[in-house]
Every structure is written in C-alpha cells, then in structure tokens.
Design an enzyme around this catalytic site. Structure first.
Site, PDB file in Angstrom:
ATOM      1  N   ASP A   4      49.014  72.095  36.837  1.00 45.76           N
ATOM      2  CA  ASP A   4      49.744  70.846  37.044  1.00 45.76           C
ATOM      3  C   ASP A   4      51.021  71.025  37.852  1.00 45.76           C
ATOM      4  O   ASP A   4      51.248  70.329  38.845  1.00 45.76           O
ATOM      5  CB  ASP A   4      50.065  70.233  35.670  1.00 45.76           C
ATOM      6  CG  ASP A   4      51.057  69.105  35.745  1.00 45.76           C
ATOM      7  OD1 ASP A   4      50.626  67.947  35.883  1.00 45.76           O
ATOM      8  OD2 ASP A   4      52.273  69.367  35.665  1.00 45.76           O
TER       9      ASP A   4
ATOM     10  N   ALA B 179      50.676  65.544  37.275  1.00 47.85           N
ATOM     11  CA  ALA B 179      49.511  65.826  38.119  1.00 47.85           C
ATOM     12  C   ALA B 179      48.225  65.782  37.312  1.00 47.85           C
ATOM     13  O   ALA B 179      47.213  65.242  37.761  1.00 47.85           O
ATOM     14  CB  ALA B 179      49.672  67.184  38.807  1.00 47.85           C
ATOM     15  N   ASP B 180      48.253  66.333  36.119  1.00 48.53           N
ATOM     16  CA  ASP B 180      47.063  66.292  35.259  1.00 48.53           C
ATOM     17  C   ASP B 180      46.737  64.874  34.829  1.00 48.53           C
ATOM     18  O   ASP B 180      45.581  64.428  34.891  1.00 48.53           O
ATOM     19  CB  ASP B 180      47.293  67.149  34.012  1.00 48.53           C
ATOM     20  CG  ASP B 180      47.018  68.623  34.248  1.00 48.53           C
ATOM     21  OD1 ASP B 180      46.109  68.933  35.029  1.00 48.53           O
ATOM     22  OD2 ASP B 180      47.709  69.454  33.647  1.00 48.53           O
ATOM     23  N   LEU B 181      47.738  64.151  34.351  1.00 45.17           N
ATOM     24  CA  LEU B 181      47.486  62.813  33.812  1.00 45.17           C
ATOM     25  C   LEU B 181      47.044  61.838  34.897  1.00 45.17           C
ATOM     26  O   LEU B 181      46.106  61.056  34.704  1.00 45.17           O
ATOM     27  CB  LEU B 181      48.735  62.301  33.103  1.00 45.17           C
ATOM     28  CG  LEU B 181      49.137  63.089  31.848  1.00 45.17           C
ATOM     29  CD1 LEU B 181      50.471  62.603  31.313  1.00 45.17           C
ATOM     30  CD2 LEU B 181      48.060  62.993  30.773  1.00 45.17           C
TER      31      LEU B 181
END
Length: 402
Positions: A146, A174-176
């Site tokens: 992320d 970035a992940d979410l």
C-alpha cells in the site's frame, strides 16, 4: 406504503465469487460484494489461511485486521501446491461468476489456474487479476505494498505540512481504494456479461488505481503545468478551505465558497476583510492566501470547537470538527444512520463492525455478517457444490489437500 417497498432480496444474491486473494485490497472488494448478497468462497491455505489472520491487533486468537475485511464469506481450505487442491478450485470456478486473485504475475498460470484455463471451462467467468503494477509494463514483476503505491502514485507527494516532508495518510488508502476500484470493475463486468453472455479478464494494477485518483491534482498540472505543493489541510485552489486551531486545543475544518465568505466574516467580526472587494471572489482570496489565512486563524483562535461549529451551522457556513475515531463512532448522526454495527463471533463474542454505507429502497439492505473461521465451510462447500462424499473429503484432508 412506499411505492418501492423493501425487498428481502439482496442485489447480488445470484452471484458467486471465488476469492484467491489475501491481505486487504481484494478481500475488501469481496467483503463489499458479500454483504451486498454475493456468495463469496474464500480459498485459504490449510493450517495458516490468509496471513492477516495473525496480524495485529489480536482479538483472542483472532485478528481485528482480518475481521475488518472478511465478513460474510465462506472459508474453504485448499492447498494449491497439490493436484487435488487445484482441482477443487477449478471445479468451483466452473460454477462461479467471478474469480478474484492477487498472486504475483504468472503464479497462477504455473498452477493451471489462470484466466485462460478457467475460462475455457466457464466462458461466463469474470476473472480479476489484482497486482501491484499490472500484468504488463516494465514494473510488472515488482513487489509492492500500500505505502509503495501511495508513494509512487503521487499521493504522498501531496500530503504533509507546508514546507515539510511527505506524509502517508492514516489509513491504507491504496489498498482500500483498490478494493473499491475492483468492486466497480466487477459490477461493470457483470452488466457487460448480461449484454454479451460472456465473461472477461480484468487486469487491475494498484498503481494504476492510485494514478486515477490524482484527478484535481493532475488537472492543475494539465492546466497550469503546476506540481502541487504540500499545503497541510489547505486546498490549492480554494481559500478558505483549511483546519483551524481553537482555544480549547481542538480543531475545526472550514471550507467556503463565495456565498459563504461574507457570513463567515460577519461571524468572526472581520469587517475589514468583508469590506475588501478583492476578497469577494475565490480567485481573489487564493491570490491573497497568506493575508486571509492569518486573519482567520487569529480570529478563530478565540473560539472553542463546539461554539464555532454551532455558530457556523447557524449562518450556513460549511464547517466540521476534526473528530478522532472514538468521537466519530459516538457521533449521534453516525449512530442514527446505522454506521456502527457488530457481529457475534463463535470464539470472540460480540465485536464491533462498520456496515456498508448503503440504504436500499427496493432491495434488502446490506447487513453485517461475521467473518469465517479458517476452513469453516470446507466440507459444506465440497459436498453441496461439488458433490464430494464424506470419504472423498476425508481422503483430501488426510493427504493435505484441504
């Protein structure tokens, strides 16, 4: 009665998803689908499962990290290093709508579980490959997490105090956001399949996802050839739009358009600013940012957070307190909107959860469903979906395939 009365049916109740993924981005996407009604079967490594099952913070023998992004799924253990384990995945994919995976580029091709193979057995299959940098390009083989994608995608360059170094946001953005992009892509592909009768392969790069989020910052670059500087909580193209310190040590964020400027000046008794015609437009205030921000900061420093927020509400100036997590979860509006829920877990008991932010009129609303124990649904799925008998399942377990 409302003409569009609520249906007991969830909008994705007819969708089956096979999750060959772990950690955060893809599991978050699949949790969204699961609580919208999809039947999500999470394939996990026997004995260990998704590595986030051991991530901090612990909740008994479980993980709050795993809980946050794996609700509503079924857990099936299958060892992909065995022929029998790979066969289980192929057979499940043959009857599924979606396969989502986040293995390094080329890994599932070596296992015979790539999209080309699985779609020969199910031409309606929608197959998502989520990787850090995509299936093609000079970075395709690179590893990343992320924060790497935040850094390379430009977000960190925009985040931080004026004149200071880059700062990462307090959440794995970035992940979410990748999870949200994936969910959008999958829902689009499902509709596309209804038009053509055929599935597709979606190549999603987490770096691509971050680049797409640059939006306004990229717009300023395209228009002005400007590389936006770090401005803390200030907005590069709007003044005022910033966080201000109050007398009680708390903070309030205020964002004004032109119609809010005079009410704000009157509220704060900034008569000189209110009378200045150069400040009546946002462009004028942006050009005189330092003067405006200095005057506002000084005036606001004499207010408490609660008093200022109430006063801004009274005159229609958009403002809100900077709430910490405890304050957010205790906020009466958040509570009334049903945004703090819980589930009952067989080993942990009642545990808090954040529901999906949808209220449907015409479908059943999403509901919080507990995350699965490791391998909890293996026998049920293998027997009911694949027709395996008890002896076959016992042999698979004995051979380490499940």
């Amino acid at each position: 009665m409302n003409a569009f009365s609520t249906s007991p049916v969830k909008p994705l109740a007819n969708v089956t998803v096979i999750e060959l993924a772990r950690v955060l981005a893809c599991p978050f996407a699949d949790m969204i689908l699961a609580e919208l009604g999809a039947n999500v079967i999470k394939i996990e490594q026997p004995g260990t499962g998704d590595e986030t099952r051991s991530f901090e913070p612990p909740v008994g023998d479980e993980s709050a990290y795993f809980f946050a992004c794996n609700r509503g799924k079924q857990s099936v253990t299958a060892n992909l290093k065995t022929d029998a384990g790979r066969r289980i995945v192929r057979e499940l994919a043959a009857g599924a709508d979606i396969v989502i995976e986040n293995f390094p580029v080329g890994t599932l091709k070596r296992y015979g579980l790539d999209h080309e193979v699985l779609r020969t057995e199910n031409e309606r299959l929608i197959y998502v490959s989520c990787t850090g940098f995509g299936q093609t390009g000079p970075y395709a083989k690179r590893k990343g997490y992320d924060t790497v994608f935040q850094a390379m995608g430009g977000l960190m360059s925009l985040t931080g105090e004026r004149g200071g170094g880059p700062v990462k946001p307090g959440l794995p953005i970035a992940d979410l956001t990748s999870g949200m992009w994936i969910a959008i892509g999958l829902l689009s592909a499902l509709n596309g399949r209804s038009l053509t009768g055929k599935g597709c392969h979606i190549d999603f790069s987490m770096l691509d996802g971050q680049v797409s989020l640059l939006t306004l910052a990229a717009g300023r670059y395209f228009a002005l050839n400007e590389v936006p500087p770090r401005l803390g909580t200030e907005h590069p193209g709007r003044v005022p739009s910033a966080t201000f310190a109050c007398s009680d040590g708390a903070f309030v964020h205020i964002t004004c358009s032109d119609q809010h400027w005079l009410p704000l000046c009157e509220l704060l008794k900034l008569d000189v600013l209110a009378a200045d015609l150069d400040l009546m437009t946002n462009a004028g205030r942006v050009a005189r940012r330092e003067r405006v921000m200095s005057a506002l900061s000084k005036a606001i420093s004499g207010w408490t957070r609660t008093a200022l927020c109430e006063a801004c509400d009274a005159v229609g100036v958009p403002a809100g307190p900077i709430n910490d997590i405890a304050e957010v979860l205790a906020d009466p509006h958040v509570r009334v909107r049903g945004m703090v829920g819980s589930f009952e877990h067989p080993t942990v008991g009642i545990f808090g959860a954040l529901p999906l932010p949808f209220k449907f009129d015409g479908f059943a609303d999403p509901e919080v469903v507990r995350p699965p124990l490791l391998g909890e649904h293996t026998e049920k799925v293998l027997s009911e979906r694949l027709g395996y008998d008890a002896q076959h399942i016992a042999a698979l377990r004995r051979d380490g395939a499940i």
